[in-house]
Design a protein around this motif. Structure first.
Motif, PDB file in Angstrom:
ATOM      1  N   THR A 142     -20.421  61.179  19.367  1.00 47.60           N
ATOM      2  CA  THR A 142     -19.956  60.157  18.447  1.00 47.60           C
ATOM      3  C   THR A 142     -19.735  60.755  17.073  1.00 47.60           C
ATOM      4  O   THR A 142     -20.207  61.837  16.754  1.00 47.60           O
ATOM      5  N   ALA A 143     -19.005  60.025  16.259  1.00 46.21           N
ATOM      6  CA  ALA A 143     -18.707  60.525  14.917  1.00 46.21           C
ATOM      7  C   ALA A 143     -19.948  60.496  14.053  1.00 46.21           C
ATOM      8  O   ALA A 143     -20.811  59.654  14.203  1.00 46.21           O
ATOM      9  N   ALA A 144     -19.998  61.433  13.125  1.00 46.03           N
ATOM     10  CA  ALA A 144     -21.118  61.472  12.174  1.00 46.03           C
ATOM     11  C   ALA A 144     -20.556  61.457  10.769  1.00 46.03           C
ATOM     12  O   ALA A 144     -19.795  62.335  10.388  1.00 46.03           O
ATOM     13  N   THR A 145     -20.889  60.454   9.984  1.00 49.01           N
ATOM     14  CA  THR A 145     -20.436  60.391   8.603  1.00 49.01           C
ATOM     15  C   THR A 145     -21.187  61.430   7.785  1.00 49.01           C
ATOM     16  O   THR A 145     -22.399  61.513   7.844  1.00 49.01           O
ATOM     17  N   LEU A 146     -20.446  62.200   6.994  1.00 53.58           N
ATOM     18  CA  LEU A 146     -21.061  63.299   6.265  1.00 53.58           C
ATOM     19  C   LEU A 146     -21.357  62.956   4.816  1.00 53.58           C
ATOM     20  O   LEU A 146     -22.450  63.157   4.328  1.00 53.58           O
ATOM     21  N   ALA A 147     -20.363  62.467   4.097  1.00 60.07           N
ATOM     22  CA  ALA A 147     -20.587  62.261   2.677  1.00 60.07           C
ATOM     23  C   ALA A 147     -19.497  61.414   2.072  1.00 60.07           C
ATOM     24  O   ALA A 147     -18.385  61.353   2.582  1.00 60.07           O
ATOM     25  N   ALA A 148     -19.830  60.779   0.984  1.00 59.16           N
ATOM     26  CA  ALA A 148     -18.830  60.075   0.179  1.00 59.16           C
ATOM     27  C   ALA A 148     -18.798  60.761  -1.182  1.00 59.16           C
ATOM     28  O   ALA A 148     -19.838  61.070  -1.747  1.00 59.16           O
ATOM     29  N   PHE A 149     -17.600  61.003  -1.688  1.00 60.10           N
ATOM     30  CA  PHE A 149     -17.447  61.725  -2.947  1.00 60.10           C
ATOM     31  C   PHE A 149     -16.838  60.794  -3.990  1.00 60.10           C
ATOM     32  O   PHE A 149     -15.632  60.554  -3.979  1.00 60.10           O
ATOM     33  N   PRO A 150     -17.636  60.235  -4.897  1.00 61.31           N
ATOM     34  CA  PRO A 150     -17.108  59.301  -5.893  1.00 61.31           C
ATOM     35  C   PRO A 150     -16.269  60.017  -6.934  1.00 61.31           C
ATOM     36  O   PRO A 150     -16.575  61.134  -7.335  1.00 61.31           O
ATOM     37  N   ILE A 151     -15.221  59.343  -7.362  1.00 54.79           N
ATOM     38  CA  ILE A 151     -14.380  59.865  -8.422  1.00 54.79           C
ATOM     39  C   ILE A 151     -14.757  59.137  -9.715  1.00 54.79           C
ATOM     40  O   ILE A 151     -14.679  57.912  -9.779  1.00 54.79           O
TER      41      ILE A 151
ATOM     42  N   GLY B 151     -15.061  57.072 -12.971  1.00 52.97           N
ATOM     43  CA  GLY B 151     -14.161  56.133 -13.598  1.00 52.97           C
ATOM     44  C   GLY B 151     -13.353  55.302 -12.636  1.00 52.97           C
ATOM     45  O   GLY B 151     -12.532  54.490 -13.036  1.00 52.97           O
ATOM     46  N   ARG B 152     -13.554  55.499 -11.324  1.00 51.99           N
ATOM     47  CA  ARG B 152     -12.796  54.762 -10.329  1.00 51.99           C
ATOM     48  C   ARG B 152     -13.716  53.760  -9.637  1.00 51.99           C
ATOM     49  O   ARG B 152     -14.870  54.035  -9.367  1.00 51.99           O
ATOM     50  N   ALA B 153     -13.185  52.598  -9.301  1.00 50.67           N
ATOM     51  CA  ALA B 153     -14.001  51.583  -8.643  1.00 50.67           C
ATOM     52  C   ALA B 153     -13.440  51.201  -7.273  1.00 50.67           C
ATOM     53  O   ALA B 153     -13.868  50.231  -6.684  1.00 50.67           O
ATOM     54  N   GLN B 154     -12.453  51.945  -6.759  1.00 48.79           N
ATOM     55  CA  GLN B 154     -11.848  51.592  -5.491  1.00 48.79           C
ATOM     56  C   GLN B 154     -12.842  51.741  -4.343  1.00 48.79           C
ATOM     57  O   GLN B 154     -13.789  52.509  -4.413  1.00 48.79           O
ATOM     58  N   THR B 155     -12.565  51.012  -3.273  1.00 50.25           N
ATOM     59  CA  THR B 155     -13.319  51.194  -2.052  1.00 50.25           C
ATOM     60  C   THR B 155     -13.036  52.595  -1.515  1.00 50.25           C
ATOM     61  O   THR B 155     -11.909  53.079  -1.576  1.00 50.25           O
ATOM     62  N   ALA B 156     -14.061  53.245  -0.981  1.00 48.05           N
ATOM     63  CA  ALA B 156     -13.887  54.620  -0.508  1.00 48.05           C
ATOM     64  C   ALA B 156     -12.847  54.691   0.611  1.00 48.05           C
ATOM     65  O   ALA B 156     -12.762  53.816   1.473  1.00 48.05           O
ATOM     66  N   LEU B 157     -12.061  55.730   0.574  1.00 42.52           N
ATOM     67  CA  LEU B 157     -11.067  55.993   1.607  1.00 42.52           C
ATOM     68  C   LEU B 157     -11.765  56.648   2.788  1.00 42.52           C
ATOM     69  O   LEU B 157     -12.411  57.688   2.648  1.00 42.52           O
ATOM     70  N   SER B 158     -11.636  56.085   3.964  1.00 42.52           N
ATOM     71  CA  SER B 158     -12.306  56.598   5.156  1.00 42.52           C
ATOM     72  C   SER B 158     -11.382  57.545   5.910  1.00 42.52           C
ATOM     73  O   SER B 158     -10.285  57.160   6.326  1.00 42.52           O
ATOM     74  N   VAL B 159     -11.840  58.778   6.080  1.00 39.51           N
ATOM     75  CA  VAL B 159     -11.064  59.817   6.760  1.00 39.51           C
ATOM     76  C   VAL B 159     -11.851  60.308   7.957  1.00 39.51           C
ATOM     77  O   VAL B 159     -13.022  60.690   7.840  1.00 39.51           O
ATOM     78  N   HIS B 160     -11.213  60.312   9.117  1.00 39.88           N
ATOM     79  CA  HIS B 160     -11.859  60.750  10.354  1.00 39.88           C
ATOM     80  C   HIS B 160     -11.107  61.969  10.877  1.00 39.88           C
ATOM     81  O   HIS B 160      -9.887  61.915  11.080  1.00 39.88           O
ATOM     82  N   ALA B 161     -11.811  63.097  11.076  1.00 38.85           N
ATOM     83  CA  ALA B 161     -11.155  64.347  11.454  1.00 38.85           C
ATOM     84  C   ALA B 161     -11.823  64.973  12.674  1.00 38.85           C
ATOM     85  O   ALA B 161     -12.995  64.725  12.956  1.00 38.85           O
ATOM     86  N   ASP B 162     -11.055  65.793  13.356  1.00 44.20           N
ATOM     87  CA  ASP B 162     -11.598  66.522  14.497  1.00 44.20           C
ATOM     88  C   ASP B 162     -12.744  67.426  14.044  1.00 44.20           C
ATOM     89  O   ASP B 162     -12.672  68.031  12.961  1.00 44.20           O
ATOM     90  N   PRO B 163     -13.816  67.546  14.844  1.00 47.40           N
ATOM     91  CA  PRO B 163     -14.968  68.363  14.434  1.00 47.40           C
ATOM     92  C   PRO B 163     -14.639  69.809  14.109  1.00 47.40           C
ATOM     93  O   PRO B 163     -15.319  70.430  13.289  1.00 47.40           O
ATOM     94  N   SER B 164     -13.601  70.359  14.730  1.00 44.65           N
ATOM     95  CA  SER B 164     -13.257  71.756  14.464  1.00 44.65           C
ATOM     96  C   SER B 164     -12.706  71.978  13.060  1.00 44.65           C
ATOM     97  O   SER B 164     -12.542  73.125  12.633  1.00 44.65           O
TER      98      SER B 164
ATOM     99  N   LEU C  21     -13.953  59.357  -1.294  1.00 45.85           N
ATOM    100  CA  LEU C  21     -13.669  59.675   0.100  1.00 45.85           C
ATOM    101  C   LEU C  21     -14.919  59.551   0.943  1.00 45.85           C
ATOM    102  O   LEU C  21     -16.010  59.961   0.526  1.00 45.85           O
ATOM    103  N   LEU C  22     -14.758  59.000   2.120  1.00 37.16           N
ATOM    104  CA  LEU C  22     -15.811  58.957   3.111  1.00 37.16           C
ATOM    105  C   LEU C  22     -15.315  59.741   4.311  1.00 37.16           C
ATOM    106  O   LEU C  22     -14.363  59.322   4.982  1.00 37.16           O
ATOM    107  N   LEU C  23     -15.921  60.893   4.575  1.00 36.10           N
ATOM    108  CA  LEU C  23     -15.438  61.813   5.603  1.00 36.10           C
ATOM    109  C   LEU C  23     -16.348  61.785   6.820  1.00 36.10           C
ATOM    110  O   LEU C  23     -17.570  61.871   6.699  1.00 36.10           O
ATOM    111  N   SER C  24     -15.759  61.665   7.993  1.00 37.78           N
ATOM    112  CA  SER C  24     -16.533  61.735   9.231  1.00 37.78           C
ATOM    113  C   SER C  24     -15.807  62.624  10.223  1.00 37.78           C
ATOM    114  O   SER C  24     -14.598  62.839  10.127  1.00 37.78           O
ATOM    115  N   PHE C  25     -16.570  63.166  11.169  1.00 36.33           N
ATOM    116  CA  PHE C  25     -16.008  64.036  12.185  1.00 36.33           C
ATOM    117  C   PHE C  25     -16.382  63.504  13.567  1.00 36.33           C
ATOM    118  O   PHE C  25     -17.521  63.103  13.795  1.00 36.33           O
ATOM    119  N   GLY C  26     -15.432  63.542  14.467  1.00 36.46           N
ATOM    120  CA  GLY C  26     -15.694  63.091  15.824  1.00 36.46           C
ATOM    121  C   GLY C  26     -14.413  63.066  16.629  1.00 36.46           C
ATOM    122  O   GLY C  26     -13.324  63.340  16.115  1.00 36.46           O
TER     123      GLY C  26
END
Length: 265
Positions: A19-28, A30-43, A63-68
């Motif tokens: 299953t996918a594992a969420t790794l981290a969110a990187f706040p920018i 001065g920005r208040a937007q909802t985090a952008l969710s990015v899902h990428a191949d584990p490799s 950004l909210l990055l996950s791999f799976g």
């Protein structure tokens, strides 16, 4: 026995079977937007994780990055759970396209295939044509190959094996894996003597012994594609993020990990 089937490229699973594992969110700042969710191949983890601050800044959002694998990119009800998905294998991405979950994808990078051996097992020193794989595999220590009925990368792996002389004798000593990550796990744990895995991941994995990469003319390149969720607004941060993936900073990171950047088309 493994049957040499020509499997449709429109299959669902991709990459490691977990299953996918969420790794981290990187706040920018001065920005208040909802985090952008990015899902990428584990490799892609080694190449992409260090880039997230830079890519997030270019996209103008957190950004909210996950791999799976691809199956973990969708919720139980079949809804795409991420704003951007990056998939290994055009056939695997095709399923999301057919379901109307993503817009038309573009090629991002290409990868190769490599043969690996368990660290405590004898094995070949390189990948050559007409090599006799039956010398190193048997019923107790099989050859691990991605299952072509579950993952489009499996048929490409079988094509590469056929090109170097894989035949009926080896097909009786094969263990089918749901994805390339599982191939590496099985070889590392001694559940398989040899395995066919994604080249960049195999080169990094210190649990296995690298044998060699399959020659480019033995199989088509493994194409990684990126797509945004269907009906994404024209000015959405997701599109800016995808644009940043084709910038020179990202391209250099991909090259350093043994991947070949592509021109979007």
């Amino acid at each position: 026995m493994v049957h040499q089937l020509m499997v449709s490229r429109r299959v669902l699973l991709c990459g490691a079977a977990g299953t996918a594992a969420t790794l981290a969110a990187f706040p920018i700042p001065g920005r208040a937007q909802t985090a952008l969710s990015v899902h990428a191949d584990p490799s892609l983890k080694a190449a992409m994780q260090p880039l997230m601050n830079t890519l997030g800044a270019e996209a103008g959002t957190s950004l909210l990055l996950s791999f799976g694998d691809v199956s973990s990119a969708t919720a139980i009800d079949g809804v795409l759970a991420h704003d951007v998905v990056i998939v290994a294998g055009a056939g695997n991405m095709a399923r999301l396209v057919a379901q109307g979950l993503v817009e038309r994808p573009t090629d991002l990078v290409t990868n190769g295939l490599a043969l690996v051996v368990a660290p405590d097992r004898p094995g070949p020193d390189t990948v050559t044509r007409a090599m006799d794989l039956t010398r190193w595999v048997n019923g107790s220590h099989p050859l691990a190959v991605i299952d072509p009925e579950r993952n489009a990368l499996g048929e490409i792996s079988l094509q590469a094996l056929r090109a170097i002389g894989w035949g009926e004798g080896v097909s009786k000593r094969v263990r089918l894996a749901p994805g390339p990550g599982t191939v590496l796990d099985w070889v590392a744990h001694g559940d398989a003597a040899l395995g066919v895995a994604l080249a960049n991941a195999a080169r990094r994995d210190q649990r296995v012994r690298w044998v060699g990469e399959f020659p480019p003319d033995t199989h088509p390149p493994i194409r990684y594609q990126v797509a945004v969720r269907a009906s994404t607004p024209v000015d959405a941060p997701a599109r800016a993020f995808v644009h940043a993936l084709y910038g020179e900073t990202a391209r250099e990171a991909f090259r350093a990990d043994g991947l070949t950047p592509q021109v979007p088309r």
